[in-house]
Design an enzyme around this catalytic site. Structure first.
Site, PDB file in Angstrom:
ATOM      1  N   ASP A   1      -9.562  -6.576 -10.613  1.00 36.82           N
ATOM      2  CA  ASP A   1      -9.683  -8.013 -10.894  1.00 36.82           C
ATOM      3  C   ASP A   1     -10.255  -8.809  -9.724  1.00 36.82           C
ATOM      4  O   ASP A   1     -10.047 -10.019  -9.637  1.00 36.82           O
ATOM      5  CB  ASP A   1      -8.322  -8.607 -11.287  1.00 36.82           C
ATOM      6  CG  ASP A   1      -7.923  -8.260 -12.716  1.00 36.82           C
ATOM      7  OD1 ASP A   1      -8.788  -7.775 -13.466  1.00 36.82           O
ATOM      8  OD2 ASP A   1      -6.753  -8.478 -13.073  1.00 36.82           O
TER       9      ASP A   1
ATOM     10  N   HIS B   1      -7.321  14.099   7.365  1.00 31.68           N
ATOM     11  CA  HIS B   1      -8.423  13.485   6.626  1.00 31.68           C
ATOM     12  C   HIS B   1      -8.527  11.985   6.901  1.00 31.68           C
ATOM     13  O   HIS B   1      -9.415  11.313   6.389  1.00 31.68           O
ATOM     14  CB  HIS B   1      -8.242  13.729   5.119  1.00 31.68           C
ATOM     15  CG  HIS B   1      -9.508  13.669   4.339  1.00 31.68           C
ATOM     16  ND1 HIS B   1      -9.832  12.613   3.500  1.00 31.68           N
ATOM     17  CD2 HIS B   1     -10.550  14.529   4.263  1.00 31.68           C
ATOM     18  CE1 HIS B   1     -11.010  12.838   2.938  1.00 31.68           C
ATOM     19  NE2 HIS B   1     -11.465  13.986   3.383  1.00 31.68           N
TER      20      HIS B   1
ATOM     21  N   LYS C   1      -9.513   8.551   8.608  1.00 30.08           N
ATOM     22  CA  LYS C   1     -10.648   8.071   9.388  1.00 30.08           C
ATOM     23  C   LYS C   1     -10.307   6.647   9.850  1.00 30.08           C
ATOM     24  O   LYS C   1     -10.387   5.691   9.077  1.00 30.08           O
ATOM     25  CB  LYS C   1     -11.929   8.035   8.554  1.00 30.08           C
ATOM     26  CG  LYS C   1     -12.273   9.370   7.866  1.00 30.08           C
ATOM     27  CD  LYS C   1     -12.086   9.230   6.389  1.00 30.08           C
ATOM     28  CE  LYS C   1     -12.652  10.327   5.541  1.00 30.08           C
ATOM     29  NZ  LYS C   1     -12.587  11.669   5.967  1.00 30.08           N
TER      30      LYS C   1
END
Length: 536
Positions: free
Chosen positions: A192, A428, A430
């Site tokens: 939205d 994983h 970053k």
């Protein structure tokens, strides 16, 4: 809406396959290949943009009091736990009333991906406009499922930088080298135009802590306020790019009513309901869930900017930095004063980056970096680009830490968020933290492929409390589950590296890559000899 089992050609293996075909030796092979891979013409289309008038939606009303209390600032909620990160996406899909804009590098058809597709479909059934933009690297063998989803009048799927469908993908890594080898690595989920999720996670079991074999230690962040419009602007830019193809432009399919019905039934088996765990416990216990449904909660507030590569980066010369994210990032973090923390699963700083980090360290800045070890990384080839800079960085005083894959992942997750166990953990996340007050969270790895080849997105946030939280997270990870790298002098006088960490409550030291088998180390040595750093 047929949904197949997970495609064995996707997932973390996708990154391995892509990188494996990016060496100069294979480039020479393209001379022997005919130029037979052709993309069809795209159908004419009008530009489509995010809805600007969504303040009256349920999500808009839920966040309005907080926005009024923090004018011109954006709010943030970090999602380090995989289960909460997944359920946050589900809840946003369930609460959306106007639009869902979803952009991912990989979107698996495992249980997590299938469940999320079901909730996107339910939103479309309510009249929500769903735009799904997928990079083509992870869609091999899924055209029919994608086209079936695209038959819904309120869902449109576009494929970014597609492979031609009239020839084998494998050959196109060679015949279209420099085009299909550069990918859209962006990850965003926008509901939205009021809330967005940005960060490192793709869509798949291993990113949300539900894969039996692998779990990624990762980070997303929920965004509210003005920065959400920045994320929507980025999505619109990619959605309307000449590199974004409708699935119908690439390949035509016909579907019977029975086939669509059977697909819907398969999807329905993956539906999550507010009455059942873990959804029910999430609604009861999650501060984020209370915020999204309009109850009191706490967000981090600060000045923020969403930064991203322009999609034209994929066909520009890599040396042309005009459309790149990194120069924008430098303008925010270039003034580091006393501390720089880096989380990067694939860390290949290159000569320039290594010199920059070394200069910072020697000037008195404390530089600390957490990346994967050879044992924990899912791409050994990338690790080969990193190892050549380790000694230089350590000599300059940079602190290097590598994730220990032998850590009991279940115990580590239980201390933080109660997720399940796994056979292998891999970093994983970053993220960067500058001077404890500026935080970057996104899809950007610190390697040449992210910096020069692929497209990326992330958000830069100014907030000391969030910076302190990220610093605490870094220190917890390196203390509980990482090796600290040290230089020492061997008996023959040579300088070497050793790895110091804790296992089973006691300190251990290794003088070779910990827990990496003989052939893995041999492979690392082979990759180091190849002139492929620019593609890592």
């Amino acid at each position: 809406m047929p949904i197949s089992p997970p495609d064995p050609g996707t997932g973390t293996s996708t990154r391995r396959v892509a990188r494996a075909f990016l060496t100069p030796l294979l480039v020479l092979s393209t001379l022997a290949l005919p130029a037979c891979a052709n993309l069809p013409d795209r159908a004419e289309r009008r530009p489509e943009l995010a809805f600007p008038d969504t303040a009256s939606s349920s999500l808009g009303k839920a966040i309005a009091p907080e926005l009024d209390a923090h004018p011109n600032l954006s709010g943030f909620y970090p999602l380090p736990d995989g289960e909460e990160a997944f359920l946050a996406r589900v809840l946003l899909a369930d609460l959306a009333q106007r639009s869902l804009d979803v952009q991912y590098y990989l979107f698996h058809t495992d249980s997590a991906g299938t469940a999320l597709v079901h909730h996107l479909l339910e939103a479309a059934e309510r009249g929500v406009r769903v735009r799904l933009l997928l990079d083509d690297m992870g869609t091999s063998g899924k055209d029919r499922q994608i086209a079936a989803l695209n038959t819904h009048p309120d869902i449109e799927v576009r494929i970014f930088n597609p492979f031609a469908r009239n020839t084998m993908r494998l050959s196109q890594f060679l015949s279209r080298y420099g085009r299909v080898t550069r990918r859209m690595h962006n990850k965003s989920f926008i509901a939205d135009n009021q809330f967005a999720i940005l960060g490192g996670r793709n869509i798949g079991n291993e990113y949300f802590g539900t894969d039996e074999d692998t779990a990624f230690s990762d980070l997303d962040i929920v965004v509210a306020g003005p920065a959400v419009q920045d994320a929507s602007d980025a999505f619109d830019l990619y959605w309307n790019s000449e590199l974004a193809y409708r699935i119908d432009d690439l390949k035509q399919f016909d579907f019977s009513t029975a086939e669509i019905t059977a697909g819907l039934q398969r999807l329905d088996r993956h539906r999550l309901t507010p009455e059942n765990p873990p959804y029910s416990s999430f609604l009861e216990d999650s501060r984020l869930a209370r915020i999204l449904i309009g109850e009191k909660g706490k967000l981090y507030w600060g000045n923020a900017r969403v930064i991203y590569d322009h999609p034209d980066k994929l066909h520009d010369d890599p040396g042309n930095k005009e459309n790149h994210l990194v120069p924008q990032l430098k303008s925010h973090i270039g003034g580091v004063g006393h501390e720089l923390i880096i989380f990067s699963p694939y860390f290949v700083p290159g000569r320039v980056g290594a010199e920059l980090l070394s200069r910072l360290s020697m000037s008195g800045v404390r530089v600390r970096i957490l990346t994967n070890s050879l044992a924990s990384t899912d791409v050994s080839m990338v690790h080969s680009g990193y190892v050549r800079y380790r000694k230089k960085l350590l000599k300059a005083g940079v602190e290097l830490y590598e994730l220990n894959r032998t850590l009991d992942y279940r115990q580590r997750k239980e201390k933080r968020a109660g997720a399940g166990g796994t056979a292998k953990a891999s970093l994983h996340t970053k993220s960067f933290v500058v001077d404890g007050r500026i935080v970057f969270v996104g899809s950007l790895n610190m390697d040449p492929r992210s910096i020069d080849q692929n497209t990326e997105i992330g958000v830069v946030i100014e907030n000391e409390s969030l910076g302190a939280l990220m610093r605490d997270e870094f220190e917890a990870q390196v203390r509980q589950g990482a090796f600290r790298l040290e230089l020492y002098t061997r008996e023959d006088g040579a300088t070497a590296i050793r790895w110091v960490g804790y296992e089973d409550g006691r300190e251990v030291t290794y003088d070779t890559e910990p827990h990496a088998g003989f052939w893995r180390r041999v492979g690392l040595g082979f990759f180091r000899m190849l002139p492929i750093e620019s593609q890592l």
